[in-house]
Write a protein that holds these residues in place. Sequence first.
Motif, mmCIF file in Angstrom:
data_model
loop_
_atom_site.group_PDB
_atom_site.id
_atom_site.type_symbol
_atom_site.label_atom_id
_atom_site.label_comp_id
_atom_site.label_asym_id
_atom_site.label_seq_id
_atom_site.Cartn_x
_atom_site.Cartn_y
_atom_site.Cartn_z
ATOM 1 N N GLU A 26 1.759 -5.306 2.373
ATOM 2 C CA GLU A 26 0.698 -4.434 1.879
ATOM 3 C C GLU A 26 1.079 -2.973 2.018
ATOM 4 O O GLU A 26 0.829 -2.165 1.110
ATOM 5 C CB GLU A 26 -0.615 -4.712 2.612
ATOM 6 C CG GLU A 26 -1.320 -5.979 2.168
ATOM 7 C CD GLU A 26 -2.728 -6.073 2.721
ATOM 8 O OE1 GLU A 26 -3.560 -6.739 2.086
ATOM 9 O OE2 GLU A 26 -2.993 -5.499 3.799
ATOM 10 N N VAL A 27 1.671 -2.609 3.132
ATOM 11 C CA VAL A 27 2.098 -1.218 3.320
ATOM 12 C C VAL A 27 3.123 -0.834 2.266
ATOM 13 O O VAL A 27 3.046 0.245 1.656
ATOM 14 C CB VAL A 27 2.670 -1.009 4.737
ATOM 15 C CG1 VAL A 27 3.410 0.333 4.829
ATOM 16 C CG2 VAL A 27 1.557 -1.056 5.775
ATOM 17 N N LEU A 28 4.092 -1.695 2.011
ATOM 18 C CA LEU A 28 5.111 -1.400 1.011
ATOM 19 C C LEU A 28 4.496 -1.283 -0.380
ATOM 20 O O LEU A 28 4.829 -0.374 -1.144
ATOM 21 C CB LEU A 28 6.197 -2.469 1.021
ATOM 22 C CG LEU A 28 7.365 -2.239 0.053
ATOM 23 C CD1 LEU A 28 8.076 -0.923 0.359
ATOM 24 C CD2 LEU A 28 8.342 -3.408 0.099
ATOM 25 N N ALA A 29 3.591 -2.186 -0.707
ATOM 26 C CA ALA A 29 2.951 -2.158 -2.024
ATOM 27 C C ALA A 29 2.157 -0.875 -2.222
ATOM 28 O O ALA A 29 2.306 -0.176 -3.231
ATOM 29 C CB ALA A 29 2.044 -3.373 -2.190
ATOM 30 N N VAL A 30 1.308 -0.560 -1.260
ATOM 31 C CA VAL A 30 0.462 0.627 -1.392
ATOM 32 C C VAL A 30 1.308 1.895 -1.438
ATOM 33 O O VAL A 30 1.053 2.807 -2.237
ATOM 34 C CB VAL A 30 -0.564 0.688 -0.242
ATOM 35 C CG1 VAL A 30 -1.349 1.995 -0.290
ATOM 36 C CG2 VAL A 30 -1.519 -0.498 -0.318
ATOM 37 N N SER A 31 2.322 1.964 -0.611
ATOM 38 C CA SER A 31 3.170 3.160 -0.574
ATOM 39 C C SER A 31 3.868 3.398 -1.906
ATOM 40 O O SER A 31 3.866 4.518 -2.428
ATOM 41 C CB SER A 31 4.213 3.039 0.534
ATOM 42 O OG SER A 31 3.617 2.949 1.802
ATOM 43 N N THR A 32 4.479 2.353 -2.450
ATOM 44 C CA THR A 32 5.198 2.539 -3.708
ATOM 45 C C THR A 32 4.226 2.807 -4.852
ATOM 46 O O THR A 32 4.487 3.660 -5.710
ATOM 47 C CB THR A 32 6.080 1.322 -4.036
ATOM 48 O OG1 THR A 32 5.310 0.116 -3.912
ATOM 49 C CG2 THR A 32 7.275 1.238 -3.109
#
Length: 220
Positions: free
Chosen positions: A65-71
Amino acid sequence: MTDAAPVTEGQLRTLFPGLPQSPLISRAFNHARERCPAFLFNHVARSWMFAVKLAALDSVAHDAEVLAVSTLLHDLGLTEHASGPNRFEVNGAEVARAFVREQGFDDRRAQLIWDSIALHGTPSIAAFKEPEVALCARGIGADFGTPDNDLLGVSTMTLAIAAAPRLDMKRQFTACVCHMAQTKPETTYANFIRDFGERLVPGYKAPSWVDVIANGPFAE
């Protein structure tokens, strides 16, 4: 194709069914899609796909989730929706952190979002941070052209472009950051937009640390 609609989540998942899913990811996807021009949103969507693929290829454990939201939110600072007084990465990071706070993220995950976005344009630092921060920068970089393109392979790159067409990305992105160099030059001296300003914007002149040090208030 510059007037085409940005890719939808359904279209993206049709060609990339392995992308992680959660209500939060869908909210972040729609949040960015509603705020970015089509060429820029398709860029952040491809960046997410590349980051996920790189994590799988390198077997990197990470918070999906962190990777998805960040990108997905990493370029809000290039839009009017995060147009604060700082460099665009920091403006975008502030807005993204506020967004995930509203979604219930704790301090650590919210800080990872901030770091990922604030450092995405400084991959030489991001590479030494947490996996999510490093993967975010790598996924974004792959959409411009980095050694990771070879790792991803032609088939992945072709699939990503089919899912989220580039929509004249090179010209449109260049125009976007040159406009920032013209209208907010004070926010562009310490990031890659400086390169565009010095090469393409008439009258753009960045301050130099050579002058700062030489003119410092010291006797020696």
